[in-house]
Scaffold this motif. Structure first.
Motif, PDB file in Angstrom:
ATOM      1  N   PRO A   2     -26.107 -90.906   0.041  1.00 47.64           N
ATOM      2  CA  PRO A   2     -24.848 -90.154  -0.009  1.00 47.64           C
ATOM      3  C   PRO A   2     -24.760 -89.245  -1.231  1.00 47.64           C
ATOM      4  O   PRO A   2     -24.181 -88.155  -1.154  1.00 47.64           O
ATOM      5  CB  PRO A   2     -23.770 -91.232  -0.072  1.00 47.64           C
ATOM      6  N   GLY A   3     -25.354 -89.656  -2.347  1.00 47.53           N
ATOM      7  CA  GLY A   3     -25.365 -88.792  -3.525  1.00 47.53           C
ATOM      8  C   GLY A   3     -26.148 -87.511  -3.271  1.00 47.53           C
ATOM      9  O   GLY A   3     -25.759 -86.432  -3.710  1.00 47.53           O
ATOM     10  N   GLY A   4     -27.259 -87.634  -2.559  1.00 47.31           N
ATOM     11  CA  GLY A   4     -28.038 -86.447  -2.198  1.00 47.31           C
ATOM     12  C   GLY A   4     -27.263 -85.508  -1.291  1.00 47.31           C
ATOM     13  O   GLY A   4     -27.285 -84.288  -1.461  1.00 47.31           O
ATOM     14  N   TYR A   5     -26.540 -86.085  -0.313  1.00 44.28           N
ATOM     15  CA  TYR A   5     -25.694 -85.257   0.551  1.00 44.28           C
ATOM     16  C   TYR A   5     -24.591 -84.570  -0.252  1.00 44.28           C
ATOM     17  O   TYR A   5     -24.275 -83.407  -0.026  1.00 44.28           O
ATOM     18  CB  TYR A   5     -25.066 -86.097   1.658  1.00 44.28           C
ATOM     19  N   LEU A   6     -24.002 -85.288  -1.201  1.00 41.76           N
ATOM     20  CA  LEU A   6     -22.942 -84.716  -2.024  1.00 41.76           C
ATOM     21  C   LEU A   6     -23.447 -83.522  -2.819  1.00 41.76           C
ATOM     22  O   LEU A   6     -22.796 -82.469  -2.859  1.00 41.76           O
ATOM     23  CB  LEU A   6     -22.380 -85.779  -2.962  1.00 41.76           C
ATOM     24  N   VAL A   7     -24.615 -83.655  -3.413  1.00 44.54           N
ATOM     25  CA  VAL A   7     -25.191 -82.544  -4.180  1.00 44.54           C
ATOM     26  C   VAL A   7     -25.497 -81.369  -3.255  1.00 44.54           C
ATOM     27  O   VAL A   7     -25.222 -80.206  -3.589  1.00 44.54           O
ATOM     28  CB  VAL A   7     -26.450 -83.008  -4.937  1.00 44.54           C
ATOM     29  N   GLY A   8     -26.047 -81.643  -2.078  1.00 44.01           N
ATOM     30  CA  GLY A   8     -26.365 -80.573  -1.139  1.00 44.01           C
ATOM     31  C   GLY A   8     -25.135 -79.826  -0.649  1.00 44.01           C
ATOM     32  O   GLY A   8     -25.107 -78.593  -0.617  1.00 44.01           O
ATOM     33  N   TYR A   9     -24.098 -80.569  -0.286  1.00 43.54           N
ATOM     34  CA  TYR A   9     -22.872 -79.925   0.176  1.00 43.54           C
ATOM     35  C   TYR A   9     -22.174 -79.181  -0.952  1.00 43.54           C
ATOM     36  O   TYR A   9     -21.595 -78.107  -0.737  1.00 43.54           O
ATOM     37  CB  TYR A   9     -21.923 -80.944   0.807  1.00 43.54           C
ATOM     38  N   ALA A  10     -22.215 -79.715  -2.171  1.00 46.86           N
ATOM     39  CA  ALA A  10     -21.612 -79.011  -3.306  1.00 46.86           C
ATOM     40  C   ALA A  10     -22.351 -77.697  -3.571  1.00 46.86           C
ATOM     41  O   ALA A  10     -21.723 -76.666  -3.843  1.00 46.86           O
ATOM     42  CB  ALA A  10     -21.629 -79.891  -4.548  1.00 46.86           C
TER      43      ALA A  10
END
Length: 95
Positions: free
Chosen positions: A16-24
């Motif tokens: 989820p942290g990787g998804y958060l960075v990607g979406y940000a």
């Protein structure tokens, strides 16, 4: 790649942290060229985006090389077999 490199207790939080960075990154990266296009015209947006992204990727490559080169060198030296001890020839004292 994120979950493989994370310690076992933190693997579930890494994805989820990787998804958060990607979406940000997308949330910041998409409206910025739109604002440039609105302010300076249609051709300025893609050119500005290409220059900024190119600079960012060069920066990431340089930082990656600076960080990973010593680690790679240390791994290679650790994997190198120890040199064989040097034997001195036996002395023969005949006098």
């Amino acid at each position: 790649m994120l979950s493989r490199s994370a310690p076992a207790p933190h693997r579930a939080g890494m994805v989820p942290g990787g998804y958060l960075v990607g979406y940000a990154a997308q949330g910041i990266g998409v409206p910025a060229p739109g604002a440039v296009v609105t302010a300076h015209g249609l051709m300025a947006g893609p050119v500005t985006g290409a220059v900024v992204l190119g600079g960012f990727f060069v920066l990431v490559a340089v930082v990656g090389l600076v960080v990973l080169t010593p680690l790679h060198r240390a791994d290679r030296e650790a994997a190198r077999p120890a040199p064989a001890p040097v034997r001195e020839p036996a002395r023969t004292d005949s006098a």
